[in-house]
Design a protein around this motif. Sequence first.
Motif, short mmCIF file in Angstrom:
data_model
loop_
_atom_site.label_atom_id
_atom_site.label_comp_id
_atom_site.label_asym_id
_atom_site.label_seq_id
_atom_site.Cartn_x
_atom_site.Cartn_y
_atom_site.Cartn_z
N THR A 150 0.84 -1.20 0.00
CA THR A 150 0.00 0.00 0.00
C THR A 150 0.88 1.25 0.00
O THR A 150 0.59 2.23 -0.67
N GLY A 151 1.96 1.20 0.76
CA GLY A 151 2.96 2.26 0.77
C GLY A 151 4.32 1.64 0.49
O GLY A 151 4.43 0.60 -0.16
N ILE A 152 5.37 2.28 1.01
CA ILE A 152 6.72 1.74 0.91
C ILE A 152 7.29 1.70 2.32
O ILE A 152 7.50 2.74 2.95
N GLY A 153 7.51 0.50 2.83
CA GLY A 153 8.15 0.34 4.12
C GLY A 153 9.65 0.18 3.93
O GLY A 153 10.11 -0.26 2.86
N SER A 154 10.43 0.52 4.95
CA SER A 154 11.88 0.43 4.81
C SER A 154 12.54 0.04 6.11
O SER A 154 12.09 0.42 7.20
N ALA A 155 13.60 -0.75 5.98
CA ALA A 155 14.43 -1.12 7.13
C ALA A 155 15.88 -0.97 6.72
O ALA A 155 16.27 -1.43 5.64
N LEU A 156 16.67 -0.34 7.57
CA LEU A 156 18.08 -0.11 7.30
C LEU A 156 18.90 -0.85 8.34
O LEU A 156 18.75 -0.62 9.54
N ILE A 157 19.74 -1.76 7.87
CA ILE A 157 20.55 -2.59 8.76
C ILE A 157 22.01 -2.36 8.41
O ILE A 157 22.41 -2.53 7.25
N VAL A 158 22.82 -1.97 9.38
CA VAL A 158 24.23 -1.64 9.17
C VAL A 158 25.08 -2.61 9.97
O VAL A 158 25.02 -2.62 11.21
N ASP A 159 25.85 -3.43 9.28
CA ASP A 159 26.69 -4.44 9.94
C ASP A 159 25.89 -5.24 10.95
O ASP A 159 26.33 -5.49 12.08
N GLY A 160 24.69 -5.66 10.57
CA GLY A 160 23.87 -6.50 11.42
C GLY A 160 23.10 -5.77 12.49
O GLY A 160 22.44 -6.40 13.31
N ARG A 161 23.16 -4.43 12.50
CA ARG A 161 22.45 -3.65 13.52
C ARG A 161 21.37 -2.80 12.86
O ARG A 161 21.63 -2.10 11.88
N LEU A 162 20.19 -2.87 13.41
CA LEU A 162 19.05 -2.15 12.86
C LEU A 162 19.10 -0.68 13.24
O LEU A 162 19.34 -0.33 14.40
N VAL A 163 18.86 0.19 12.26
CA VAL A 163 18.57 1.60 12.52
C VAL A 163 17.04 1.71 12.51
O VAL A 163 16.43 1.65 11.45
N PRO A 164 16.38 1.82 13.66
CA PRO A 164 14.92 1.66 13.70
C PRO A 164 14.17 2.84 13.12
O PRO A 164 14.63 3.98 13.11
N ASN A 165 12.98 2.52 12.62
CA ASN A 165 11.98 3.53 12.23
C ASN A 165 12.46 4.46 11.11
O ASN A 165 12.24 5.67 11.14
N VAL A 166 13.12 3.90 10.11
CA VAL A 166 13.56 4.69 8.97
C VAL A 166 12.42 4.70 7.94
O VAL A 166 12.13 3.68 7.33
N GLU A 167 11.78 5.83 7.75
CA GLU A 167 10.58 5.92 6.92
C GLU A 167 10.93 6.47 5.54
O GLU A 167 10.60 7.61 5.18
N LEU A 168 11.58 5.65 4.72
CA LEU A 168 12.06 6.12 3.43
C LEU A 168 10.97 6.20 2.38
O LEU A 168 11.19 6.78 1.31
N GLY A 169 9.80 5.66 2.66
CA GLY A 169 8.68 5.82 1.75
C GLY A 169 8.17 7.25 1.70
O GLY A 169 7.45 7.64 0.79
N HIS A 170 8.57 8.05 2.71
CA HIS A 170 8.12 9.44 2.79
C HIS A 170 9.11 10.42 2.18
O HIS A 170 8.89 11.63 2.21
N LEU A 171 10.21 9.90 1.63
CA LEU A 171 11.12 10.77 0.90
C LEU A 171 10.40 11.38 -0.29
O LEU A 171 9.57 10.73 -0.93
N GLU A 172 10.73 12.62 -0.60
CA GLU A 172 10.13 13.26 -1.76
C GLU A 172 11.00 13.03 -2.99
O GLU A 172 12.21 13.21 -2.95
N VAL A 173 10.36 12.59 -4.05
CA VAL A 173 11.02 12.41 -5.34
C VAL A 173 10.17 13.13 -6.37
O VAL A 173 8.99 12.80 -6.56
#
Length: 295
Positions: A150-173
């Motif tokens: 329905t939207g775009i969900g996103s998860a960012l994981i750096v060297d096995g560690r989660l950066v929580p609540n990254v809402e990249l579907g809300h980026l403007e393009v």
Amino acid sequence: MPAIAEPSAGPDCLIGIDIGGTWIKGAIVNLGNGTPVGRVHRLRTPAGGRVDEVAETLDQLVHELEDESPGHGDGPVGIAVPSIIQRGVARSAANMDEGWIGLDVQSYLRSRLGRPVCVVNDADAAGMAEVRYGAGRRNHGVVLVLTLGTGIGSALIVDGRLVPNVELGHLEVGGRKAESRASAVVRETEGLSWPEYAGRLQRYLAHVEFLFSPDLIIIGGGISACSNEYIPPLALRTPVLPAGLENSAGVVGAALQAYASAVDVGGESDVRYFGTDAAGWAGSGRKGLLHAGNR
């Protein structure tokens, strides 16, 4: 970023639930291999997504799962919710009633279900499951998991560690939110051909690639089953793979979070972040789960 850990060995199983705008899905998950024990159950999400009605549906689903597999899933329940989650509190509500916003969802559901509960953002749950068991397994560096629905969900994981609540579907393009241009639902409602849709994804992903320089991009959601239609035309520096767990990733990731909460891995937050390295695992005090040979 929150500390994470990887379980050790054994057949432990926990309940994972993924709350969506249309369906609430749940399963008892074998955390040794990241697969559901039995079938994935699903119940219709109550219209409007009111807090009390969703809680009642969750209680029904948990009882169905326990009845199907007695003796499995007796521990905490992991629940993936379509909200930004900070220390168990919802800070947004996507396709749900606004009554969720500001609610201590973790404490509320713990009371309603009468058992320990761990809540996590739905895209974060899917991302952690993909990195642990799916297309991101054994990949290090920066891994970006996108769920197209329905939207775009996103998860960012750096060297096995989660950066929580990254809402990249809300980026403007191009002056509009990315998810209003490149979600799976937009492709259907606007009647886009696959080449047209791949062009929109290309523009969005090129922007994300420039911002984060990921080492791997994983695309999930129901649309991942059609990945051969839109991934080959993409022209990015970063490798792009379809999700390995497809639509079960949120359920599996929610169960992972329940496990991480149970062993009290990570800082002081009620929500524990759990990935692919072994940092902080020694002395956790709980045996079982994921034999080292599964890495």
